[in-house]
Design a protein around this motif. Sequence first.
Motif, PDB file in Angstrom:
ATOM      1  N   SER A  76       0.899  -1.366   0.118  1.00 52.43           N
ATOM      2  CA  SER A  76       0.008   0.015  -0.158  1.00 52.43           C
ATOM      3  C   SER A  76       1.011   1.467   0.083  1.00 52.43           C
ATOM      4  O   SER A  76       0.176   2.308  -0.535  1.00 52.43           O
ATOM      5  CB  SER A  76      -1.087  -0.164   1.167  1.00 52.43           C
ATOM      6  N   SER A  77       2.030   1.248   0.348  1.00 48.99           N
ATOM      7  CA  SER A  77       2.879   2.362   0.633  1.00 48.99           C
ATOM      8  C   SER A  77       4.266   1.910   0.615  1.00 48.99           C
ATOM      9  O   SER A  77       4.790   0.827   0.921  1.00 48.99           O
ATOM     10  CB  SER A  77       2.831   3.305   1.713  1.00 48.99           C
ATOM     11  N   GLN A  78       5.345   2.695  -0.135  1.00 53.52           N
ATOM     12  CA  GLN A  78       6.777   2.426   0.015  1.00 53.52           C
ATOM     13  C   GLN A  78       7.629   3.634   0.538  1.00 53.52           C
ATOM     14  O   GLN A  78       7.077   4.772   0.087  1.00 53.52           O
ATOM     15  CB  GLN A  78       7.137   2.222  -1.519  1.00 53.52           C
ATOM     16  N   PHE A  79       8.247   3.274   1.476  1.00 57.22           N
ATOM     17  CA  PHE A  79       9.088   4.561   2.097  1.00 57.22           C
ATOM     18  C   PHE A  79      10.806   4.046   1.624  1.00 57.22           C
ATOM     19  O   PHE A  79      11.100   3.254   1.850  1.00 57.22           O
ATOM     20  CB  PHE A  79       9.006   4.146   3.663  1.00 57.22           C
ATOM     21  N   THR A  80      11.369   5.198   1.183  1.00 57.76           N
ATOM     22  CA  THR A  80      12.561   5.132   0.554  1.00 57.76           C
ATOM     23  C   THR A  80      13.413   6.141   1.368  1.00 57.76           C
ATOM     24  O   THR A  80      14.730   6.174   1.206  1.00 57.76           O
ATOM     25  CB  THR A  80      12.805   5.377  -0.985  1.00 57.76           C
ATOM     26  N   LYS A  81      13.047   7.352   1.972  1.00 58.02           N
ATOM     27  CA  LYS A  81      13.568   8.435   2.469  1.00 58.02           C
ATOM     28  C   LYS A  81      14.062   8.177   3.812  1.00 58.02           C
ATOM     29  O   LYS A  81      15.139   7.854   4.425  1.00 58.02           O
ATOM     30  CB  LYS A  81      13.276   9.489   2.252  1.00 58.02           C
ATOM     31  N   ALA A  82      13.129   8.388   4.868  1.00 57.35           N
ATOM     32  CA  ALA A  82      13.196   8.236   6.091  1.00 57.35           C
ATOM     33  C   ALA A  82      13.008   6.819   6.538  1.00 57.35           C
ATOM     34  O   ALA A  82      13.430   6.577   8.034  1.00 57.35           O
ATOM     35  CB  ALA A  82      12.140   9.182   6.917  1.00 57.35           C
ATOM     36  N   PHE A  83      12.422   5.934   5.970  1.00 57.59           N
ATOM     37  CA  PHE A  83      12.323   4.491   6.485  1.00 57.59           C
ATOM     38  C   PHE A  83      12.642   3.756   4.882  1.00 57.59           C
ATOM     39  O   PHE A  83      12.165   4.042   4.175  1.00 57.59           O
ATOM     40  CB  PHE A  83      11.206   4.267   7.063  1.00 57.59           C
ATOM     41  N   ASN A  84      13.271   2.535   5.298  1.00 52.64           N
ATOM     42  CA  ASN A  84      13.482   1.731   4.174  1.00 52.64           C
ATOM     43  C   ASN A  84      12.559   0.359   4.121  1.00 52.64           C
ATOM     44  O   ASN A  84      12.906  -0.379   4.769  1.00 52.64           O
ATOM     45  CB  ASN A  84      14.931   1.247   4.171  1.00 52.64           C
ATOM     46  N   GLY A  85      11.552   0.545   3.667  1.00 54.26           N
ATOM     47  CA  GLY A  85      10.265  -0.530   3.512  1.00 54.26           C
ATOM     48  C   GLY A  85       9.291  -0.170   3.188  1.00 54.26           C
ATOM     49  O   GLY A  85       8.957   0.572   2.508  1.00 54.26           O
ATOM     50  N   PHE A  86       8.414  -0.933   3.611  1.00 52.40           N
ATOM     51  CA  PHE A  86       6.767  -1.002   3.005  1.00 52.40           C
ATOM     52  C   PHE A  86       5.732  -1.076   3.955  1.00 52.40           C
ATOM     53  O   PHE A  86       6.084  -1.760   5.075  1.00 52.40           O
ATOM     54  CB  PHE A  86       6.567  -2.161   2.149  1.00 52.40           C
ATOM     55  N   ALA A  87       4.563  -0.387   3.646  1.00 56.44           N
ATOM     56  CA  ALA A  87       3.353  -0.809   4.459  1.00 56.44           C
ATOM     57  C   ALA A  87       2.745  -1.707   3.434  1.00 56.44           C
ATOM     58  O   ALA A  87       2.360  -1.591   2.336  1.00 56.44           O
ATOM     59  CB  ALA A  87       2.372   0.514   4.568  1.00 56.44           C
ATOM     60  N   VAL A  88       2.020  -2.787   3.990  1.00 56.39           N
ATOM     61  CA  VAL A  88       1.362  -3.707   3.350  1.00 56.39           C
ATOM     62  C   VAL A  88      -0.187  -3.970   3.821  1.00 56.39           C
ATOM     63  O   VAL A  88      -0.048  -4.212   4.987  1.00 56.39           O
ATOM     64  CB  VAL A  88       2.122  -5.066   3.220  1.00 56.39           C
ATOM     65  N   ALA A  89      -1.025  -4.392   2.937  1.00 60.87           N
ATOM     66  CA  ALA A  89      -2.505  -4.775   3.467  1.00 60.87           C
ATOM     67  C   ALA A  89      -2.435  -6.273   2.760  1.00 60.87           C
ATOM     68  O   ALA A  89      -2.167  -6.702   2.172  1.00 60.87           O
ATOM     69  CB  ALA A  89      -3.384  -3.910   2.762  1.00 60.87           C
ATOM     70  N   ALA A  90      -3.229  -6.900   3.947  1.00 60.72           N
ATOM     71  CA  ALA A  90      -3.251  -8.456   3.808  1.00 60.72           C
ATOM     72  C   ALA A  90      -4.508  -9.062   4.307  1.00 60.72           C
ATOM     73  O   ALA A  90      -5.142  -8.002   4.959  1.00 60.72           O
ATOM     74  CB  ALA A  90      -2.232  -8.854   4.466  1.00 60.72           C
ATOM     75  N   ALA A  91      -4.885 -10.112   4.096  1.00 61.30           N
ATOM     76  CA  ALA A  91      -6.017 -10.756   4.526  1.00 61.30           C
ATOM     77  C   ALA A  91      -5.858 -10.775   6.224  1.00 61.30           C
ATOM     78  O   ALA A  91      -4.802 -10.650   6.477  1.00 61.30           O
ATOM     79  CB  ALA A  91      -6.539 -12.154   3.822  1.00 61.30           C
TER      80      ALA A  91
END
Length: 335
Positions: A76-91
């Motif tokens: 759902s979101s990707q972070f590359t500057k302040a944080f190295n990772g992702f927000a994910v949506a799942a069942a």
Amino acid sequence: MAVRWTWLTTALVLLGSRPSLSEAASMAPEDKVVSYPPSVRTKPGSFIVEMDETLRATSANAFIKNIEAVADVTVSSQFTKAFNGFAVAAAASTDPVQLAKIRGVKRVWPVRYHTLSYEKPSLNTTSNFLHHMTGVERVLREMGISGKGVKIGIVDSGVDYSHPELGACWKTPGCPWQYGADYIGDKYDFLSDSPVVDPNPTPMDCDGHGTHVSGIIGARGPTIQGVAPNATLGMYRVFSCPVAGQVSAPDDILLQGIEAAFMDGHDIISLSLGGGGWPEDPLSVACARIADQGVVVVAANGNDGRNGLFTAGSPAVGRGVISVGSVDNWNVTGP
């Protein structure tokens, strides 16, 4: 929110150095997944996934494919500057251990909700003793430092920028408010399993907390004067309108606001928010990385000091973050 003894298990998982790619690879997947105690409200089926530092944008697309290869999971979101990772949506039934099994995953957290507590001040906020108590009066009057030329980003519940003490403007020439946006909107309901994110065109406050904080920082009179009345300001609204008496924001939207404030080039980023946590929490990691780039990051350390140890909050406990507590009365010093 006070951090209670149930946080000890989380602390034991998180204490120590952050694992490198080789160390992460050697960790059991279940050891990479952080679980919060039942008293902490989380967003169902939502996770923050931190990548190893060696896996940056060059491999992000492949990484996204690996994440979305897990059944019923989307980024759902990707972070590359302040944080190295992702927000994910799942069942709701998705096991986060499946995410932790992906090569390069350093840590997986459930998306946690943070709440604000705001009460109308009972003090006379026009009293001169408030600036005297904090030393601001000397900075403004004697040293002539008013914030001119300084950019301050505020991550909060929004701001009533129409208030005459705050400029009564938004991103117009000469206006103090030149940066910021709404990242959550008025429809967000943290009690829903599928809360609606519908940002407004501007970060208008529907709670009051962010406006209160903005006044402390940048009110420019004639009745109220803030610490830096001539600073250039930005508001990054990440909190909902009140629902069941609570104003809330999830980790993923908070990270969006924090990263946007960093990318806008602010000299100072203010976060009057937080909750029980540790330096390895996503918000602490993001703020520590920003501070490491020379930005002054100031975060609230909660209002629960009277409860004793382990009441410090994230992101205030991030490495290099200035952690600020509150003072109720400077006249009463003890029996």
